[in-house]
Design a protein around this motif. Structure first.
Motif, mmCIF file in Angstrom:
data_model
loop_
_atom_site.group_PDB
_atom_site.id
_atom_site.type_symbol
_atom_site.label_atom_id
_atom_site.label_comp_id
_atom_site.label_asym_id
_atom_site.label_seq_id
_atom_site.Cartn_x
_atom_site.Cartn_y
_atom_site.Cartn_z
ATOM 1 N N LEU A 90 0.946 -1.645 0.058
ATOM 2 C CA LEU A 90 -0.161 -0.121 -0.208
ATOM 3 C C LEU A 90 0.599 0.633 0.072
ATOM 4 O O LEU A 90 0.360 2.332 -0.166
ATOM 5 N N ASP A 91 2.166 1.218 -0.180
ATOM 6 C CA ASP A 91 3.242 2.256 -0.217
ATOM 7 C C ASP A 91 2.720 3.403 1.203
ATOM 8 O O ASP A 91 2.806 3.968 0.862
ATOM 9 N N VAL A 92 2.965 2.628 2.352
ATOM 10 C CA VAL A 92 2.226 3.320 3.839
ATOM 11 C C VAL A 92 3.469 2.808 4.621
ATOM 12 O O VAL A 92 4.336 2.094 4.290
ATOM 13 N N ASP A 93 4.544 4.023 5.538
ATOM 14 C CA ASP A 93 5.444 2.960 6.494
ATOM 15 C C ASP A 93 4.703 2.191 7.264
ATOM 16 O O ASP A 93 3.340 2.530 7.537
ATOM 17 N N LEU A 94 5.587 1.486 7.965
ATOM 18 C CA LEU A 94 4.854 0.506 8.901
ATOM 19 C C LEU A 94 4.400 1.429 9.955
ATOM 20 O O LEU A 94 3.467 0.371 10.330
ATOM 21 N N LYS A 95 5.052 2.040 10.216
ATOM 22 C CA LYS A 95 4.784 2.444 11.702
ATOM 23 C C LYS A 95 3.280 3.162 11.023
ATOM 24 O O LYS A 95 2.410 3.134 12.660
ATOM 25 N N HIS A 96 2.641 3.371 10.627
ATOM 26 C CA HIS A 96 0.670 3.866 9.617
ATOM 27 C C HIS A 96 0.293 3.148 10.178
ATOM 28 O O HIS A 96 -0.172 3.221 10.751
ATOM 29 N N LEU A 97 0.255 1.858 9.828
ATOM 30 C CA LEU A 97 -0.362 0.642 10.139
ATOM 31 C C LEU A 97 -0.039 0.337 12.076
ATOM 32 O O LEU A 97 -1.458 -0.310 12.186
ATOM 33 N N LEU A 98 1.019 0.340 12.337
ATOM 34 C CA LEU A 98 1.215 -0.661 13.742
ATOM 35 C C LEU A 98 0.637 0.744 14.272
ATOM 36 O O LEU A 98 0.351 0.652 15.479
ATOM 37 N N ASP A 99 0.316 2.050 14.130
ATOM 38 C CA ASP A 99 -0.019 2.760 15.280
ATOM 39 C C ASP A 99 -1.688 2.772 15.449
ATOM 40 O O ASP A 99 -2.530 2.723 16.107
ATOM 41 N N SER A 100 -2.257 2.010 14.325
ATOM 42 C CA SER A 100 -3.497 2.292 13.555
ATOM 43 C C SER A 100 -4.002 0.773 14.998
ATOM 44 O O SER A 100 -4.400 0.187 15.417
ATOM 45 N N ILE A 101 -2.651 -0.137 15.049
ATOM 46 C CA ILE A 101 -2.814 -1.213 15.967
ATOM 47 C C ILE A 101 -3.294 -0.807 17.277
ATOM 48 O O ILE A 101 -3.637 -1.299 18.118
#
Length: 70
Positions: free
Chosen positions: A53-64
């Motif tokens: 999805l061409d986003v930083d892993l941190k972006h998804l981890l923040d969602s978690i």
């Protein structure tokens, strides 16, 4: 929440769950389960999704983290 964010990002990129599945090798049913907040994926799965999805892993981890806080 991770599922909501994942779905938003996928739709913004005009991708179906099947498209994302083909791109990542993650089964479409698993993508659906994540989007519907049925489970939190492993870090390696999050990395594959973030990359596709061409986003930083941190972006998804923040969602978690948002999910765990609720």
């Amino acid at each position: 929440m991770l599922g909501t964010e994942l779905k938003k990002l996928r739709i913004e990129r005009n991708m179906s769950q099947a498209d994302l599945s083909k791109l990542t090798g993650i089964p479409q049913t698993s993508i659906s389960d994540v989007e519907n907040n049925r489970y939190i994926p492993k870090i390696t799965t999050c990395l594959e999704l973030a990359s596709a999805l061409d986003v930083d892993l941190k972006h998804l981890l923040d969602s978690i983290e948002d999910l765990k806080a609720s």
